[in-house]
Design a protein around this motif. Structure first.
Motif, PDB file in Angstrom:
ATOM      1  N   HIS A  49       0.794  -1.227   0.000  1.00 41.37           N
ATOM      2  CA  HIS A  49       0.000   0.000   0.000  1.00 41.37           C
ATOM      3  C   HIS A  49       0.829   1.281   0.000  1.00 41.37           C
ATOM      4  O   HIS A  49       0.315   2.349  -0.344  1.00 41.37           O
ATOM      5  N   ASP A  50       2.105   1.198   0.368  1.00 40.93           N
ATOM      6  CA  ASP A  50       2.908   2.398   0.646  1.00 40.93           C
ATOM      7  C   ASP A  50       2.874   3.429  -0.479  1.00 40.93           C
ATOM      8  O   ASP A  50       2.705   4.626  -0.228  1.00 40.93           O
ATOM      9  N   TYR A  51       3.053   3.001  -1.716  1.00 39.82           N
ATOM     10  CA  TYR A  51       3.227   3.945  -2.812  1.00 39.82           C
ATOM     11  C   TYR A  51       1.930   4.675  -3.187  1.00 39.82           C
ATOM     12  O   TYR A  51       1.976   5.659  -3.929  1.00 39.82           O
ATOM     13  N   VAL A  52       0.779   4.205  -2.697  1.00 37.37           N
ATOM     14  CA  VAL A  52      -0.478   4.914  -2.941  1.00 37.37           C
ATOM     15  C   VAL A  52      -0.969   5.659  -1.698  1.00 37.37           C
ATOM     16  O   VAL A  52      -2.109   6.104  -1.633  1.00 37.37           O
ATOM     17  N   LEU A  53      -0.078   5.845  -0.717  1.00 40.52           N
ATOM     18  CA  LEU A  53      -0.484   6.527   0.508  1.00 40.52           C
ATOM     19  C   LEU A  53      -0.799   8.000   0.294  1.00 40.52           C
ATOM     20  O   LEU A  53      -1.504   8.609   1.105  1.00 40.52           O
ATOM     21  N   THR A  54      -0.295   8.606  -0.789  1.00 34.99           N
ATOM     22  CA  THR A  54      -0.646   9.998  -1.039  1.00 34.99           C
ATOM     23  C   THR A  54      -2.158  10.178  -1.142  1.00 34.99           C
ATOM     24  O   THR A  54      -2.684  11.258  -0.844  1.00 34.99           O
ATOM     25  N   ILE A  55      -2.861   9.132  -1.551  1.00 30.50           N
ATOM     26  CA  ILE A  55      -4.310   9.239  -1.741  1.00 30.50           C
ATOM     27  C   ILE A  55      -5.029   9.465  -0.413  1.00 30.50           C
ATOM     28  O   ILE A  55      -6.183   9.929  -0.383  1.00 30.50           O
ATOM     29  N   ALA A  56      -4.345   9.228   0.705  1.00 30.37           N
ATOM     30  CA  ALA A  56      -4.909   9.575   2.009  1.00 30.37           C
ATOM     31  C   ALA A  56      -5.082  11.081   2.169  1.00 30.37           C
ATOM     32  O   ALA A  56      -5.757  11.528   3.106  1.00 30.37           O
ATOM     33  N   ASP A  57      -4.496  11.881   1.274  1.00 34.29           N
ATOM     34  CA  ASP A  57      -4.758  13.328   1.270  1.00 34.29           C
ATOM     35  C   ASP A  57      -6.250  13.620   1.246  1.00 34.29           C
ATOM     36  O   ASP A  57      -6.711  14.637   1.770  1.00 34.29           O
ATOM     37  N   ILE A  58      -7.014  12.749   0.593  1.00 30.86           N
ATOM     38  CA  ILE A  58      -8.459  12.949   0.464  1.00 30.86           C
ATOM     39  C   ILE A  58      -9.117  13.066   1.831  1.00 30.86           C
ATOM     40  O   ILE A  58     -10.087  13.832   2.013  1.00 30.86           O
ATOM     41  N   ALA A  59      -8.609  12.337   2.826  1.00 32.75           N
ATOM     42  CA  ALA A  59      -9.194  12.398   4.165  1.00 32.75           C
ATOM     43  C   ALA A  59      -9.031  13.787   4.774  1.00 32.75           C
ATOM     44  O   ALA A  59      -9.988  14.362   5.316  1.00 32.75           O
ATOM     45  N   ALA A  60      -7.835  14.335   4.681  1.00 32.50           N
ATOM     46  CA  ALA A  60      -7.583  15.665   5.238  1.00 32.50           C
ATOM     47  C   ALA A  60      -8.304  16.746   4.447  1.00 32.50           C
ATOM     48  O   ALA A  60      -8.807  17.726   5.018  1.00 32.50           O
ATOM     49  N   ASP A  61      -8.378  16.572   3.136  1.00 33.92           N
ATOM     50  CA  ASP A  61      -8.934  17.617   2.275  1.00 33.92           C
ATOM     51  C   ASP A  61     -10.457  17.641   2.270  1.00 33.92           C
ATOM     52  O   ASP A  61     -11.067  18.690   2.044  1.00 33.92           O
ATOM     53  N   THR A  62     -11.092  16.493   2.483  1.00 31.22           N
ATOM     54  CA  THR A  62     -12.546  16.407   2.324  1.00 31.22           C
ATOM     55  C   THR A  62     -13.290  15.860   3.539  1.00 31.22           C
ATOM     56  O   THR A  62     -14.518  15.924   3.562  1.00 31.22           O
ATOM     57  N   GLY A  63     -12.581  15.287   4.508  1.00 35.94           N
ATOM     58  CA  GLY A  63     -13.242  14.665   5.641  1.00 35.94           C
ATOM     59  C   GLY A  63     -13.761  13.274   5.369  1.00 35.94           C
ATOM     60  O   GLY A  63     -14.424  12.667   6.214  1.00 35.94           O
ATOM     61  N   ARG A  64     -13.447  12.731   4.202  1.00 32.42           N
ATOM     62  CA  ARG A  64     -13.857  11.373   3.828  1.00 32.42           C
ATOM     63  C   ARG A  64     -12.775  10.390   4.259  1.00 32.42           C
ATOM     64  O   ARG A  64     -11.600  10.566   3.944  1.00 32.42           O
ATOM     65  N   ALA A  65     -13.134   9.342   4.978  1.00 28.82           N
ATOM     66  CA  ALA A  65     -12.152   8.336   5.392  1.00 28.82           C
ATOM     67  C   ALA A  65     -11.582   7.624   4.171  1.00 28.82           C
ATOM     68  O   ALA A  65     -12.282   7.388   3.180  1.00 28.82           O
ATOM     69  N   VAL A  66     -10.295   7.289   4.257  1.00 29.36           N
ATOM     70  CA  VAL A  66      -9.613   6.566   3.195  1.00 29.36           C
ATOM     71  C   VAL A  66      -9.033   5.282   3.782  1.00 29.36           C
ATOM     72  O   VAL A  66      -8.314   5.322   4.796  1.00 29.36           O
ATOM     73  N   ILE A  67      -9.348   4.164   3.155  1.00 27.34           N
ATOM     74  CA  ILE A  67      -8.919   2.849   3.631  1.00 27.34           C
ATOM     75  C   ILE A  67      -7.871   2.287   2.687  1.00 27.34           C
ATOM     76  O   ILE A  67      -8.115   2.155   1.484  1.00 27.34           O
ATOM     77  N   HIS A  68      -6.703   1.971   3.222  1.00 28.93           N
ATOM     78  CA  HIS A  68      -5.661   1.258   2.487  1.00 28.93           C
ATOM     79  C   HIS A  68      -5.502  -0.131   3.109  1.00 28.93           C
ATOM     80  O   HIS A  68      -5.754  -0.317   4.309  1.00 28.93           O
ATOM     81  N   TYR A  69      -5.054  -1.074   2.320  1.00 26.87           N
ATOM     82  CA  TYR A  69      -4.714  -2.378   2.884  1.00 26.87           C
ATOM     83  C   TYR A  69      -3.657  -3.052   2.016  1.00 26.87           C
ATOM     84  O   TYR A  69      -3.461  -2.690   0.849  1.00 26.87           O
ATOM     85  N   ASP A  70      -2.952  -3.999   2.619  1.00 30.95           N
ATOM     86  CA  ASP A  70      -1.997  -4.835   1.884  1.00 30.95           C
ATOM     87  C   ASP A  70      -2.709  -6.108   1.471  1.00 30.95           C
ATOM     88  O   ASP A  70      -3.230  -6.841   2.318  1.00 30.95           O
TER      89      ASP A  70
END
Length: 307
Positions: A49-70
């Protein structure tokens, strides 16, 4: 191109257990009633999951939870080096995704983003028309592996002659671990996988994890991006794409190894589709043009939720 914005830390981590199998996940932000989270499917198959962690920006920017998993076989989830080709099929990962969505209580409402192989898996999820799927984002993914291989080899033909000669020589000898071969492959990667050079730490960490356990990548893909001889070699979703009915965003980079030809069937055959090409990116616009990527994604998710 990329920004200096740091990667978001997780607000919650856990595992989903099914018998002797464990899938590790992390959540950025808080799961809230009425706000469908974004579930991110990483690529490979065999990445983490590490290389797509930037997509967690969506949580800070919009208040929408972002779920990553291996995904199984990778990272912090259960590794299965003794499982053979019969085990490593898309169905394994669809079952895993179903279990994750159920465990987290989001099966009835979720957005899905899949990057590279993750987009292939996301499309497989979407053709089943799960009731809780709100939208699908397909990022840098081929609609069939034959398209992928044909386009990868077309791009490879544009590499410098000495690089091509090195690739050919070592592939004939099957010396895929030779430093000269790896250096030649890196020339392709710097053009068509991630144009931020040197690669960001999260990309370096992902490649290191793949090298540490090659089971999934070698079994499902094969030794290189150019030689797909694994269980996915004949995979295609082209003739099933009309079964995807949710709003779909298809993105890629202008220099992507997932070329316009690779993604064209998604655009042509999914009824409710939008298409965007990031002009400065290759295979990782979520890193290479991070701010533009997040703005586009946030807008798409908000548009779908407003329906």
């Amino acid at each position: 191109m990329t920004t200096s914005r740091t990667l978001a830390t997780a607000d919650h981590e856990g595992t989903v257990r099914r018998g002797d199998l464990a899938t590790w996940y992390r959540i950025t932000g808080e799961l809230r009633p009425g706000v469908a989270p974004l579930v991110v499917l990483h690529g490979g198959p065999g990445c983490v999951h590490d290389y797509v962690l930037t997509i967690a920006d969506i949580a800070a920017d919009t208040g929408r939870a972002v779920i990553h998993y291996d995904q199984l076989g990778n990272g912090r989830s259960t590794h299965l080096p003794d499982r053979g080709p019969d085990f490593w099929t898309p169905q394994v990962f669809l079952d895993e995704l179903d279990a994750l969505l159920a465990e987290l209580g989001v099966a009835d409402g979720h957005h899905l983003l899949g990057q590279s192989w993750g987009g292939m898996l996301g499309a497989e999820h979407a053709v089943r028309r799960p009731a809780g799927l709100r939208s699908l984002t397909i990022a840098d993914s081929p609609a069939s592996m034959r398209l992928w291989v044909a386009e990868a080899n077309r791009l490879r033909a544009d590499l410098p002659p000495d690089v091509q000669a090195t690739l050919v020589a070592h592939e004939a000898a099957q010396t895929y671990d030779d430093p000269a071969y790896l250096a030649a492959v890196q020339v392709f990667y710097d053009r068509h996988v991630c144009r931020v050079v040197p690669n960001p730490p999260e990309v370096v960490a992902t490649f290191a994890a793949m090298a540490a356990d090659t089971t999934v990548y070698l079994t499902m893909n094969g030794p290189t991006e150019f030689h797909v001889i694994g269980t996915l070699r004949d995979w295609s979703i082209i003739d099933r794409l009309d079964q995807i009915t949710v709003p779909t965003l298809v993105v890629s980079g202008a220099h992507d190894e997932a070329t316009a030809a690779c993604v064209a069937p998604f655009v042509e055959r999914i009824a409710d589709v939008r298409r965007h090409v990031f002009p400065e990116s290759s295979h990782m616009p979520h890193i290479e043009e991070r701010e533009a990527f997040m703005a586009l994604l946030a807008g798409f998710l908000a548009e779908v939720d407003a329906r």
